[in-house]
Write a protein that holds these residues in place. Structure first.
Motif, PDB file in Angstrom:
ATOM      1  N   GLU A   4      35.345  37.334  72.854  1.00 32.76           N
ATOM      2  CA  GLU A   4      36.767  37.062  72.714  1.00 32.76           C
ATOM      3  C   GLU A   4      37.485  38.496  73.328  1.00 32.76           C
ATOM      4  N   PRO A   5      36.910  39.584  73.237  1.00 29.57           N
ATOM      5  CA  PRO A   5      37.610  40.689  73.835  1.00 29.57           C
ATOM      6  C   PRO A   5      37.654  40.312  75.597  1.00 29.57           C
ATOM      7  N   ARG A   8      40.312  38.013  76.239  1.00 26.88           N
ATOM      8  CA  ARG A   8      41.644  38.705  76.234  1.00 26.88           C
ATOM      9  C   ARG A   8      41.989  39.810  77.288  1.00 26.88           C
TER      10      ARG A   8
END
Length: 84
Positions: A4-5, A8
């Protein structure tokens, strides 16, 4: 691995390039960078592509700012990974 990072970070970079004014980033350079990012992301195929699309949705769902969430959700369509 929590990706997820990474999603992002990709979304933040794409949003910066897409929404920056001409006085912040040269438009031709921004376009080239977005095209290069898109080309790399389009290398995903099969289950990896499906996982990326699911990850995009998860990240968008957990993004509190609606503008940012819409931008993230639109990435696959904007780069030609999926049709509208």
């Amino acid at each position: 691995m929590n990706c997820e990072p990474l999603v992002r970070a990709i979304a933040a970079g794409m949003m910066f390039l897409e929404e920056s004014g001409d006085d912040e980033v040269d438009p031709d350079s921004a376009e080239r960078a977005l095209e290069n990012m898109s080309h790399v992301l389009l290398q995903y195929a099969g289950p990896d592509r499906d996982e990326f699309l699911e990850l995009i949705e998860r990240v968008a769902d957990s993004t509190p700012d609606e503008h940012d969430a819409r931008f993230i959700r639109d990435i696959p369509r904007a780069i030609g990974m999926v049709e509208s």
